[in-house]
Design an enzyme around this catalytic site. Structure first.
Site, PDB file in Angstrom:
ATOM      1  N   CYS A   2       0.849  -1.180   0.000  1.00 21.42           N
ATOM      2  CA  CYS A   2       0.000   0.000   0.000  1.00 21.42           C
ATOM      3  C   CYS A   2       0.897   1.246   0.000  1.00 21.42           C
ATOM      4  O   CYS A   2       1.954   1.268   0.613  1.00 21.42           O
ATOM      5  CB  CYS A   2      -0.933   0.088   1.202  1.00 21.42           C
ATOM      6  SG  CYS A   2      -2.091  -1.250   1.304  1.00 21.42           S
ATOM      7  N   ARG A  27       3.748  -0.362  -4.886  1.00 23.41           N
ATOM      8  CA  ARG A  27       3.484  -0.849  -3.526  1.00 23.41           C
ATOM      9  C   ARG A  27       2.147  -1.579  -3.417  1.00 23.41           C
ATOM     10  O   ARG A  27       1.827  -2.135  -2.373  1.00 23.41           O
ATOM     11  CB  ARG A  27       3.480   0.327  -2.546  1.00 23.41           C
ATOM     12  CG  ARG A  27       4.784   1.086  -2.504  1.00 23.41           C
ATOM     13  CD  ARG A  27       4.696   2.198  -1.510  1.00 23.41           C
ATOM     14  NE  ARG A  27       4.714   1.687  -0.155  1.00 23.41           N
ATOM     15  CZ  ARG A  27       5.797   1.448   0.554  1.00 23.41           C
ATOM     16  NH1 ARG A  27       6.980   1.670   0.038  1.00 23.41           N
ATOM     17  NH2 ARG A  27       5.721   0.984   1.782  1.00 23.41           N
ATOM     18  N   TRP A  75      -2.827  -2.700  -1.639  1.00 25.20           N
ATOM     19  CA  TRP A  75      -2.572  -4.135  -1.799  1.00 25.20           C
ATOM     20  C   TRP A  75      -3.411  -4.795  -0.721  1.00 25.20           C
ATOM     21  O   TRP A  75      -3.147  -4.663   0.472  1.00 25.20           O
ATOM     22  CB  TRP A  75      -1.093  -4.448  -1.602  1.00 25.20           C
ATOM     23  CG  TRP A  75      -0.740  -5.868  -1.938  1.00 25.20           C
ATOM     24  CD1 TRP A  75      -0.430  -6.371  -3.168  1.00 25.20           C
ATOM     25  CD2 TRP A  75      -0.650  -6.976  -1.026  1.00 25.20           C
ATOM     26  NE1 TRP A  75      -0.159  -7.717  -3.076  1.00 25.20           N
ATOM     27  CE2 TRP A  75      -0.290  -8.112  -1.781  1.00 25.20           C
ATOM     28  CE3 TRP A  75      -0.843  -7.120   0.345  1.00 25.20           C
ATOM     29  CZ2 TRP A  75      -0.111  -9.370  -1.211  1.00 25.20           C
ATOM     30  CZ3 TRP A  75      -0.671  -8.371   0.921  1.00 25.20           C
ATOM     31  CH2 TRP A  75      -0.310  -9.478   0.142  1.00 25.20           C
ATOM     32  N   ASN A  99      -1.478   2.282   5.575  1.00 23.96           N
ATOM     33  CA  ASN A  99      -0.640   1.172   5.114  1.00 23.96           C
ATOM     34  C   ASN A  99      -0.229   0.394   6.344  1.00 23.96           C
ATOM     35  O   ASN A  99       0.355   0.963   7.263  1.00 23.96           O
ATOM     36  CB  ASN A  99       0.603   1.713   4.394  1.00 23.96           C
ATOM     37  CG  ASN A  99       1.620   0.617   4.123  1.00 23.96           C
ATOM     38  OD1 ASN A  99       1.263  -0.554   3.969  1.00 23.96           O
ATOM     39  ND2 ASN A  99       2.892   0.988   4.078  1.00 23.96           N
ATOM     40  N   GLY A 100      -0.534  -0.911   6.351  1.00 27.28           N
ATOM     41  CA  GLY A 100      -0.165  -1.741   7.503  1.00 27.28           C
ATOM     42  C   GLY A 100      -1.294  -2.668   7.856  1.00 27.28           C
ATOM     43  O   GLY A 100      -2.227  -2.862   7.067  1.00 27.28           O
ATOM     44  N   GLU A 479      16.957 -17.899  -8.858  1.00 30.95           N
ATOM     45  CA  GLU A 479      16.544 -16.536  -9.163  1.00 30.95           C
ATOM     46  C   GLU A 479      15.888 -16.462 -10.547  1.00 30.95           C
ATOM     47  O   GLU A 479      14.860 -15.797 -10.729  1.00 30.95           O
ATOM     48  CB  GLU A 479      17.750 -15.595  -9.060  1.00 30.95           C
ATOM     49  CG  GLU A 479      17.503 -14.148  -9.447  1.00 30.95           C
ATOM     50  CD  GLU A 479      16.347 -13.476  -8.711  1.00 30.95           C
ATOM     51  OE1 GLU A 479      15.825 -14.033  -7.743  1.00 30.95           O
ATOM     52  OE2 GLU A 479      15.948 -12.379  -9.149  1.00 30.95           O
ATOM     53  N   LYS A 483      12.064 -15.208 -11.199  1.00 28.10           N
ATOM     54  CA  LYS A 483      11.806 -14.064 -12.082  1.00 28.10           C
ATOM     55  C   LYS A 483      10.772 -14.439 -13.131  1.00 28.10           C
ATOM     56  O   LYS A 483       9.843 -13.700 -13.392  1.00 28.10           O
ATOM     57  CB  LYS A 483      13.132 -13.666 -12.748  1.00 28.10           C
ATOM     58  CG  LYS A 483      13.285 -12.245 -13.090  1.00 28.10           C
ATOM     59  CD  LYS A 483      13.782 -11.386 -11.952  1.00 28.10           C
ATOM     60  CE  LYS A 483      12.990 -11.476 -10.705  1.00 28.10           C
ATOM     61  NZ  LYS A 483      13.652 -11.027  -9.510  1.00 28.10           N
ATOM     62  N   GLU A 486       7.136 -15.039 -11.578  1.00 21.96           N
ATOM     63  CA  GLU A 486       6.405 -13.899 -11.020  1.00 21.96           C
ATOM     64  C   GLU A 486       5.847 -12.950 -12.076  1.00 21.96           C
ATOM     65  O   GLU A 486       4.822 -12.321 -11.849  1.00 21.96           O
ATOM     66  CB  GLU A 486       7.218 -13.156  -9.947  1.00 21.96           C
ATOM     67  CG  GLU A 486       8.259 -12.180 -10.420  1.00 21.96           C
ATOM     68  CD  GLU A 486       8.888 -11.390  -9.259  1.00 21.96           C
ATOM     69  OE1 GLU A 486      10.120 -11.261  -9.272  1.00 21.96           O
ATOM     70  OE2 GLU A 486       8.178 -10.893  -8.380  1.00 21.96           O
ATOM     71  N   HIS A 502      16.311 -38.082  -8.740  1.00 25.19           N
ATOM     72  CA  HIS A 502      15.743 -38.606  -7.494  1.00 25.19           C
ATOM     73  C   HIS A 502      14.255 -38.303  -7.405  1.00 25.19           C
ATOM     74  O   HIS A 502      13.691 -38.293  -6.318  1.00 25.19           O
ATOM     75  CB  HIS A 502      16.507 -38.046  -6.291  1.00 25.19           C
ATOM     76  CG  HIS A 502      17.945 -38.434  -6.317  1.00 25.19           C
ATOM     77  ND1 HIS A 502      18.370 -39.716  -6.047  1.00 25.19           N
ATOM     78  CD2 HIS A 502      19.052 -37.738  -6.663  1.00 25.19           C
ATOM     79  CE1 HIS A 502      19.686 -39.777  -6.194  1.00 25.19           C
ATOM     80  NE2 HIS A 502      20.117 -38.587  -6.579  1.00 25.19           N
ATOM     81  N   LYS A 601       5.549  -4.547  -4.259  1.00 24.81           N
ATOM     82  CA  LYS A 601       6.999  -4.424  -4.179  1.00 24.81           C
ATOM     83  C   LYS A 601       7.520  -4.625  -2.769  1.00 24.81           C
ATOM     84  O   LYS A 601       8.522  -5.279  -2.542  1.00 24.81           O
ATOM     85  CB  LYS A 601       7.388  -3.039  -4.695  1.00 24.81           C
ATOM     86  CG  LYS A 601       8.872  -2.758  -4.714  1.00 24.81           C
ATOM     87  CD  LYS A 601       9.511  -3.459  -5.870  1.00 24.81           C
ATOM     88  CE  LYS A 601      11.008  -3.260  -5.933  1.00 24.81           C
ATOM     89  NZ  LYS A 601      11.638  -4.342  -6.708  1.00 24.81           N
TER      90      LYS A 601
HETATM   91  O1  M6R Z   1      12.526  -5.520  -0.315  1.00 23.99           O
HETATM   92  P1  M6R Z   1      13.091  -6.887  -0.160  1.00 23.99           P
HETATM   93  O2  M6R Z   1      14.375  -7.084  -0.880  1.00 23.99           O
HETATM   94  O3  M6R Z   1      13.215  -7.309   1.284  1.00 23.99           O
HETATM   95  O4  M6R Z   1      12.027  -7.845  -0.814  1.00 23.99           O
HETATM   96  C1  M6R Z   1      12.158  -9.228  -0.761  1.00 23.99           C
HETATM   97  C2  M6R Z   1      11.260  -9.911  -1.766  1.00 23.99           C
HETATM   98  O5  M6R Z   1       9.921  -9.591  -1.508  1.00 23.99           O
HETATM   99  C3  M6R Z   1      11.587  -9.510  -3.204  1.00 23.99           C
HETATM  100  O6  M6R Z   1      12.922  -9.764  -3.506  1.00 23.99           O
HETATM  101  C4  M6R Z   1      10.686 -10.282  -4.180  1.00 23.99           C
HETATM  102  O7  M6R Z   1      10.986 -11.637  -4.139  1.00 23.99           O
HETATM  103  C5  M6R Z   1      10.838  -9.710  -5.598  1.00 23.99           C
HETATM  104  N1  M6R Z   1       9.573  -9.285  -6.085  1.00 23.99           N
HETATM  105  C6  M6R Z   1      11.329 -10.702  -6.586  1.00 23.99           C
HETATM  106  O8  M6R Z   1      11.498 -10.124  -7.830  1.00 23.99           O
END
Ligand code: M6R
Length: 606
Positions: A2, A27, A75, A99-100, A479, A483, A486, A502, A601
């Site tokens: 948010c 956000r 969000w 936000n929270g 990673e 990527k 997501e 396995h 984010k």
């Molecule tokens: O702000 P942060 O680095 O702590 O966030 C951690 C994860 O939420 C963040 O890396 C998330 O996995 C990304 N969206 C991946 O692209």
């Protein structure tokens, strides 16, 4: 999660709020709304969906005409994304954005219902709005102080009281909030990009500080109404940093920004080709003396930690445990005051990472935060901080933040290895020099753009993909897989190549493409064997490997050959095509690359 904004000044408030919210949509983007004082009343406009829906709605219904207001991009946590659940919440007397998460909202809601209040939304936020109304006695400050004494959880609140049409109020706990300071205008925001067009100067609100913001003044108090005179911070970000700058998406722009981000991050931490963390007050001696090293983070940041583990263990021969913060918190970890916990976070606000760090602090372990956002909660709470200098990362899918995080991991590994006597000064200098060359090599890797676009075109119809690798390449494939899934919404898994037989190999068919990462010379033969195994079972294989690896072209269906670099640093090179393949797959599928569904984010909820 948010985004909260606020404005008081001479400009068209609705326009400023919408503009500021557009910089915070990363956000959360389930719904958006604003509240503006118009002729002494609070006018609220809000709706489900992207900010653009709100803009359209206001274009039809007429936007509020005023100079003081608050805004929100959501969000969803409590209650589905809907017009009703969108913020702002409240009534004609008090209106808020939040936000929270309010943990005790059910008890408070029951109490308020017993006092005759009724609720229209399913949100926890509406409880706070109604509680403010319940306690309101004509003095906003006293009212806010009473309410924050009762609510439990996290909050960044922007508040308007109908009786005070020239000001907005703000308070925060465990969710970020800044007050931007302009000339004859002031702002509220969850993050700097929202206000950077208007001002670079801002105050960071600390826990439970209450701000009263008017056009000419910002007053900040503690809960006892003692005024706090704070230091004004100045954002050093380029104004263009929060814009797409001609790129179709922030993600692509941020991929292209990686060479500069790495350079800006490592240069201040290198002296005469040796790692140097003296400005962070981190000495080689102390790094060497910790008993155990824990790296704790979430998502992409955790994957950067995996790279850190491999290189620290390989070079410094010190054991490193990497944990997802959400698991570390609840596994009763064995950690004590002689240990070091490195937490990695782009936003510095991730709830699980923060909580994991708190566990380390509680037992007296030293905490070292590798964080991108200056003044964020994690940065402020850690014993030591290494700021990465990636600039604002707007795309939800992290790219440049990962790259700078691993560049810091390398420098730490070199420093610890040298301090531990596991590498000589000459070797340390050599590794550091190699790292200094990486910005140019990453630049070359970005030239693989077209090839990656072609590879992406072969993936868009897949339902599921497998990423495989060994050692550092396994860390990288984790990673790559995250990527892709997501932003493309194609299911994918990363698997240690040697583990395939396995169990997982039974999934392989001609409908399951495999992306194999093989940058480590000593393991390449082994990975090639695994590639042959999956190819024999019909899989289309895309191989990402070092330039110099001798393999027949027939080993894989497509081969992405990487520019040359020191082997240990290859993750910084191979990460680029992995990012680009994910990016183009998402683009070709017509997805919203920068704002993938269900995500935000900054994950400030557990
Ligand atoms: O702000 P942060 O680095 O702590 O966030 C951690 C994860 O939420 C963040 O890396 C998330 O996995 C990304 N969206 C991946 O692209």
């Amino acid at each position: 999660m948010c985004g909260v904004v606020g404005y008081v000044g001479d400009r068209d408030c609705a326009e400023v709020l919408v503009d500021a919210l557009s910089k915070l949509e990363y956000r959360g983007y389930d719904s958006a709304g604003i509240a503006v004082f118009e002729n002494g009343t609070i006018k609220v406009d809000k709706c489900k969906g992207r900010l653009s829906n709100l803009v359209e709605k206001m274009a039809q219904d007429g936007k509020p005409d005023g100079h003081c207001g608050i805004g929100h991009t959501r969000w969803a946590t409590h209650g589905e994304p809907s017009d009703i659940n969108s913020h702002p919440h409240g009534n004609k007397r008090v209106t808020i954005v939040h936000n929270g998460i309010i943990e005790n909202y059910k008890q408070l809601k029951d109490f308020l219902i017993s006092e005759g209040y009724s609720f229209v939304s399913e949100t926890d936020t509406e409880t706070v709005a109604k509680l403010l109304d319940y306690y309101y006695n004509g003095d906003p400050f006293e009212t806010i102080a009473k309410v924050i004494a009762e609510i439990k959880g996290s909050y960044a609140l922007g508040i308007m009281f109908r009786d005070f049409p020239d000001r907005i109020f703000a308070v925060r706990k465990d969710s970020p909030l800044i007050v931007g300071v302009g000339e004859h205008e002031n702002f509220l925001a969850s993050d700097v990009p929202a206000i950077i067009h208007y001002t670079r100067d801002f105050y960071l609100l600390e826990q439970n500080e209450i701000a009263i913001v008017t056009k000419e003044n910002v007053k900040i108090y503690d809960v006892h109404k003692n005024e706090i005179h704070k230091e004004l911070n100045t954002a050093d970000w380029d104004v263009d940093a929060a814009e797409k700058g001609g790129y179709e998406h922030f993600m692509l722009k941020e991929i292209h920004e990686q060479p500069t981000a790495v350079k800006t991050t490592i240069t201040p931490r290198i002296t005469n080709h040796m790692p140097d963390f003296s400005s962070e007050k981190i000495t080689a001696e102390e790094l060497k003396n910790y008993n155990n090293i824990f790296i704790v983070a979430c998502g992409t940041a955790m994957h950067a930690g995996m790279v850190g583990k491999y290189v620290i263990e390989k070079l410094a021969r010190k054991s490193v445990t990497v944990d997802m913060a959400s698991e570390f918190r609840y596994r009763n970890p064995i950690i004590n005051e002689n240990d070091l916990m490195i937490v990695i976070s782009q936003s510095g606000e991730t709830a699980d990472t923060k909580a994991a760090m708190q566990i380390a602090k509680n037992v007296g372990a030293t905490t070292l935060a590798v964080v991108n956002v200056k003044g964020s909660s994690i940065a402020r709470e850690a014993d030591k901080v290494i700021y990465t200098h990636a600039g604002p990362e707007i795309s939800v899918a992290s790219t440049k933040a990962y790259m700078v995080q691993i560049s810091v991991m390398y420098l730490l590994a070199f420093e610890i290895a040298y301090a531990n006597g596991k590498i000589t000064r000459e070797q340390c200098e050599e590794y550091t020099r190699n790292l200094e060359e990486m910005p140019d090599i990453i630049e070359e890797a970005i030239l693989l753009n077209e090839k990656c676009q072609f590879v992406a075109s072969k993936l868009i119809n897949a339902d599921s993909l497998l990423y495989i690798g060994r050692g550092l390449d396994y860390a990288l494939s984790m990673e790559g897989s995250l990527k892709l899934k997501e932003i493309s919404y194609i299911h994918s898994e990363s698997y240690a190549a040697g583990e395939l037989k396995h169990g997982t190999i039974s999934l392989i068919t001609d409908e399951m493409p495999v992306i194999a990462v093989a940058t480590q010379q000593d393991l390449v033969e082994k990975t090639i064997s695994n590639i042959k195994e999956v190819k024999a079972r019909g899989a289309m294989v895309i191989l990402i490997c070092a330039q110099e690896v001798e393999i027949e072209d027939s080993v894989a269906d497509e081969i992405i050959r990487l520019p040359q670099a020191e082997q240990l640093l290859m993750p910084m090179v191979a990460a680029v095509p992995l990012q680009l393949v994910a990016y183009y797959t998402s683009v070709l599928k017509g997805n919203d690359v920068d704002k993938p569904r269900n995500l935000a984010k900054s994950v400030t909820v557990e």
